[in-house]
Write an enzyme that holds these catalytic residues in place. Structure first.
Site, short mmCIF file in Angstrom:
data_model
loop_
_atom_site.label_atom_id
_atom_site.label_comp_id
_atom_site.label_asym_id
_atom_site.label_seq_id
_atom_site.Cartn_x
_atom_site.Cartn_y
_atom_site.Cartn_z
N PHE A 1 0.82 -1.21 0.00
CA PHE A 1 0.00 0.00 0.00
C PHE A 1 0.86 1.26 0.00
O PHE A 1 0.70 2.14 -0.86
CB PHE A 1 -0.92 -0.05 1.22
CG PHE A 1 -1.77 1.16 1.45
CD1 PHE A 1 -2.55 1.69 0.44
CD2 PHE A 1 -1.81 1.76 2.71
CE1 PHE A 1 -3.35 2.81 0.66
CE2 PHE A 1 -2.61 2.87 2.94
CZ PHE A 1 -3.37 3.40 1.92
N ASN B 1 10.61 -7.47 -2.48
CA ASN B 1 9.27 -7.68 -1.94
C ASN B 1 9.23 -8.82 -0.94
O ASN B 1 8.45 -9.75 -1.05
CB ASN B 1 8.30 -7.94 -3.09
CG ASN B 1 8.25 -6.77 -4.03
OD1 ASN B 1 8.23 -5.63 -3.59
ND2 ASN B 1 8.29 -7.03 -5.32
N ALA C 1 8.56 -3.46 4.30
CA ALA C 1 8.06 -4.82 4.39
C ALA C 1 7.96 -5.25 5.86
O ALA C 1 8.84 -4.98 6.66
CB ALA C 1 8.97 -5.78 3.63
N ALA C 2 6.86 -5.92 6.19
CA ALA C 2 6.63 -6.31 7.59
C ALA C 2 5.51 -7.33 7.64
O ALA C 2 4.74 -7.49 6.69
CB ALA C 2 6.26 -5.10 8.43
N TYR D 1 2.18 -6.90 17.70
CA TYR D 1 2.70 -6.10 16.59
C TYR D 1 3.49 -4.90 17.11
O TYR D 1 4.62 -4.64 16.68
CB TYR D 1 1.54 -5.64 15.72
CG TYR D 1 1.93 -4.68 14.62
CD1 TYR D 1 2.61 -5.13 13.50
CD2 TYR D 1 1.59 -3.33 14.69
CE1 TYR D 1 2.96 -4.25 12.48
CE2 TYR D 1 1.94 -2.45 13.68
CZ TYR D 1 2.62 -2.91 12.58
OH TYR D 1 2.98 -2.04 11.58
N LYS E 1 7.59 -4.08 16.71
CA LYS E 1 8.12 -2.85 16.11
C LYS E 1 9.06 -2.13 17.08
O LYS E 1 10.10 -1.60 16.69
CB LYS E 1 6.96 -1.93 15.70
CG LYS E 1 6.22 -2.38 14.45
CD LYS E 1 7.09 -2.23 13.20
CE LYS E 1 6.30 -2.41 11.93
NZ LYS E 1 7.12 -2.20 10.72
N GLY F 1 -24.68 5.28 1.94
CA GLY F 1 -25.74 6.01 2.62
C GLY F 1 -26.31 5.30 3.82
O GLY F 1 -27.43 5.60 4.26
#
Length: 312
Positions: free
Chosen positions: A27, A45, A66-67, A137, A141, A186
């Site tokens: 992304f 990648n 990358a992760a 996570y 990190k 909507g």
């Protein structure tokens, strides 16, 4: 985690190659590659290769995207071990080989989850705050950050750490995309009385900040929080999504306590807490040290995100 892809942006002159991006098809990675235009870039990648030597030849700067990413319903038997294998061991393996190969700067995209999950109203996270990761996570990190800082001391390779909050933009997925789809269709949403404050970062703003950190001399060996510089309540976010999509915002003013009670009965308390809680970051350091100003407003960021979400 994928395979090496030694393709770049119009990569025709190997001798001019200097930038390696891991996770270049993700992304954020795709947007970064697009932003770099004709500049020669090498993409890798995957996040957990044992041998990076051939990929690092001629590289002076690494941007590590990358992760193993955060997921809501992790099915791993030992989530922390799974996150550590990629986000800690994989990251530090790459960084050590990068330092040995003569790479000058290593830009690591971490997460605001290193700081924690929530802030008190009006008290934004800063880079000086004591880290308080709450899930596997975030822990992974943070441990990667610690290892990178020590590696910078040991080797002299410059390390830049970036901690973004939720990133949105064309191609966004997960809960943000689900909410945007609901707004575009909507659907009435019970989010008309949520007066929290949350920091987000538009994809183009994050990419602009990464590009700044690739070259800015004052970014060396620094940690930065990054955002759009304009925080929103969930109610304001939904209204902004509606404006961006050109549809009316259908909001029901359900009290937060009622949302929380209903969510608890359904086992969705964590999801509602994220919608209703505060998570603010202070980007004063990025502004003052690097002179960085988010180039894209929240309204424009939401417009670009909405344009990338098809109505279904």
């Amino acid at each position: 985690m994928g395979v090496f892809s030694d393709v770049g942006v119009k990569l025709t002159q190997e001798a001019g190659l200097s930038l390696l991006i891991t996770g270049g098809t993700g992304f954020v990675g795709q947007a970064l590659v697009k932003r770099l235009g004709d500049q020669p870039v090498r993409l890798a990648n995957r996040a957990d290769s044992a041998g990076w030597h051939s990929v690092l030849v001629g590289i002076t700067t690494v941007v590590h995207l990358a992760a193993r990413v955060h997921v809501m319903d992790d099915t791993a038997v030992d989530p922390l071990a799974a996150f550590r294998a990629v986000n800690v061991v994989g990251t530090l393996n790459l960084a050590r080989q990068a330092a040995a190969a003569g790479v000058k700067r290593f830009v690591f995209v971490s997460s605001v989850k290193v700081n924690g999950e929530f802030t008190q109203a009006g008290l934004a996270f800063t880079e000086a705050d004591a880290p308080d990761p709450q899930d596997a996570y975030g822990v992974s990190k943070y441990e990667a950050e610690l290892g990178l800082r020590q590696l910078a001391v040991d080797t002299g390779m410059e390390v830049v750490i970036i901690r973004p909050p939720l990133v949105y933009g064309p191609g966004v997925k997960a809960n943000f995309a689900t909410l945007m789809h609901a707004v575009q269709r909507g659907w009435p949403l019970p989010l008309g009385a949520v007066h929290n404050q949350r920091s987000l970062v538009a994809l183009d703003n994050l990419v602009d900040f990464i590009v700044t950190c690739i070259t800015h001399p004052q970014a060396a060996n620094q940690t930065f929080l990054v955002s759009d510089g304009h925080d929103l309540s969930t109610t304001e976010l939904v209204r902004g999504m509606a404006r961006a999509a050109g549809v009316p915002a259908r909001l029901l003013p359900v009290p937060v306590w009622a949302l929380q009670a209903g969510a608890a009965l359904l086992g969705k308390g964590d999801a509602v807490q994220r919608l209703c809680g505060n998570l603010q970051v202070d980007i004063s350091k990025a502004r003052s040290l690097l002179g960085w100003v988010p180039p894209v407003s929240v309204d424009e960021g939401l417009r670009r995100a909405a344009a990338g979400v098809q109505k279904t």
